[in-house]
Design a protein around this motif. Structure first.
Motif, PDB file in Angstrom:
ATOM      1  N   GLY A 129       0.789  -1.226   0.000  1.00 26.03           N
ATOM      2  CA  GLY A 129       0.000   0.000   0.000  1.00 26.03           C
ATOM      3  C   GLY A 129       0.822   1.278   0.000  1.00 26.03           C
ATOM      4  N   LEU A 130       2.076   1.228  -0.417  1.00 25.56           N
ATOM      5  CA  LEU A 130       2.902   2.437  -0.457  1.00 25.56           C
ATOM      6  C   LEU A 130       2.295   3.442  -1.429  1.00 25.56           C
TER       7      LEU A 130
ATOM      8  N   GLY B 261       1.388  10.646  -2.574  1.00 24.52           N
ATOM      9  CA  GLY B 261       0.838  11.474  -1.507  1.00 24.52           C
ATOM     10  C   GLY B 261       1.023  10.940  -0.104  1.00 24.52           C
ATOM     11  N   GLY B 262       1.654   9.790   0.035  1.00 21.57           N
ATOM     12  CA  GLY B 262       1.818   9.188   1.350  1.00 21.57           C
ATOM     13  C   GLY B 262       2.746   9.984   2.256  1.00 21.57           C
TER      14      GLY B 262
ATOM     15  N   GLU C  15       9.785  10.183   6.828  1.00 23.87           N
ATOM     16  CA  GLU C  15       8.618  11.057   6.748  1.00 23.87           C
ATOM     17  C   GLU C  15       8.854  12.000   5.570  1.00 23.87           C
ATOM     18  N   ARG C  16       7.908  12.043   4.664  1.00 30.49           N
ATOM     19  CA  ARG C  16       8.067  12.859   3.458  1.00 30.49           C
ATOM     20  C   ARG C  16       8.376  14.321   3.794  1.00 30.49           C
ATOM     21  N   ALA C  17       7.677  14.885   4.755  1.00 29.06           N
ATOM     22  CA  ALA C  17       7.814  16.309   5.074  1.00 29.06           C
ATOM     23  C   ALA C  17       9.186  16.664   5.644  1.00 29.06           C
ATOM     24  N   SER C  18       9.765  15.782   6.448  1.00 27.53           N
ATOM     25  CA  SER C  18      11.025  16.113   7.133  1.00 27.53           C
ATOM     26  C   SER C  18      12.248  15.381   6.583  1.00 27.53           C
ATOM     27  N   ASN C  19      12.013  14.329   5.785  1.00 28.90           N
ATOM     28  CA  ASN C  19      13.096  13.457   5.317  1.00 28.90           C
ATOM     29  C   ASN C  19      13.845  12.786   6.461  1.00 28.90           C
ATOM     30  N   ARG C  20      13.177  12.613   7.595  1.00 26.40           N
ATOM     31  CA  ARG C  20      13.775  11.964   8.760  1.00 26.40           C
ATOM     32  C   ARG C  20      13.250  10.531   8.854  1.00 26.40           C
TER      33      ARG C  20
END
Length: 143
Positions: free
Chosen positions: A53-54, A58-59, A122-127
Motif C-alpha cells: 500500500g505504499l 501522496g503518502g 517522513e516525506r515532510a522532514s526526510n527523517r
C-alpha cells in the motif's frame, strides 16, 4: 579468483516481470550495467505499492535508497523479458535490505544479483520513521 556464489531462482520469494526496452542496450549490444539498478528499483517499488500500500505520490512515508550494489554474471539484451527476484535479507525499525536477482524467463541461475537498502522517512522532514505496519507485513512475507 574466488568462485561466485550461486544465485538461484528457488532462493527468491517474489518475481517481477520486466520487459527490456530498446534504449536499455548499450553500444556492446547488451543491457547497460546502470539499467540493472532501475530494474531493481522498479521491482521493489511495484511490490511495495501493490502488496504494502505504499503511496508514492501522496503518502506521509516514502522509501529512500541509501545503498546499492550489483554483481554481473551473464548479459541480457533487448528484446527480452526478464524477471527480478526479490527477497528481504534484513528488516530493521526504519530500514530494509533487499537482495535481488535478474533471471531470464525459465532459467534457474541469475544473470545478475544485487542488494539495495531502503530507509523509510517522513516525506515532510526526510527523517527516518518506523516502517508502517502495512509495509512491514508485506516485507515480512519476503523473508
Amino acid at each position: 579468483m574466488a568462485e561466485q556464489p550461486q544465485h538461484l531462482r528457488a532462493d527468491y520469494r517474489h518475481f517481477q516481470p520486466i520487459t527490456t526496452r530498446w534504449h536499455d542496450n548499450d553500444i556492446y549490444g547488451h543491457v547497460n550495467n546502470v539499467t540493472y539498478y532501475s530494474f531493481f528499483d522498479s521491482a521493489m517499488n511495484i511490490y511495495l505499492i501493490e502488496k504494502g500500500g505504499l503511496d508514492i505520490h501522496g503518502g506521509e512515508v516514502i522509501g529512500f535508497v541509501v545503498s546499492s550494489a550489483c554483481d554481473y554474471f551473464a548479459p541480457v539484451a533487448y528484446p527480452e523479458i526478464i524477471e527480478v527476484g526479490l527477497r528481504v535479507a534484513k528488516l530493521g525499525n526504519s530500514s530494509v535490505q533487499y537482495e535481488l536477482a535478474i533471471f531470464r524467463l525459465g532459467e534457474a541461475q541469475a544473470c545478475a544479483a544485487g542488494k539495495m537498502v531502503h530507509v523509510f522517512v517522513e516525506r515532510a522532514s526526510n527523517r527516518p520513521v518506523p516502517i508502517p505496519a502495512s509495509l512491514r507485513l508485506a516485507l515480512e512475507a519476503l523473508r
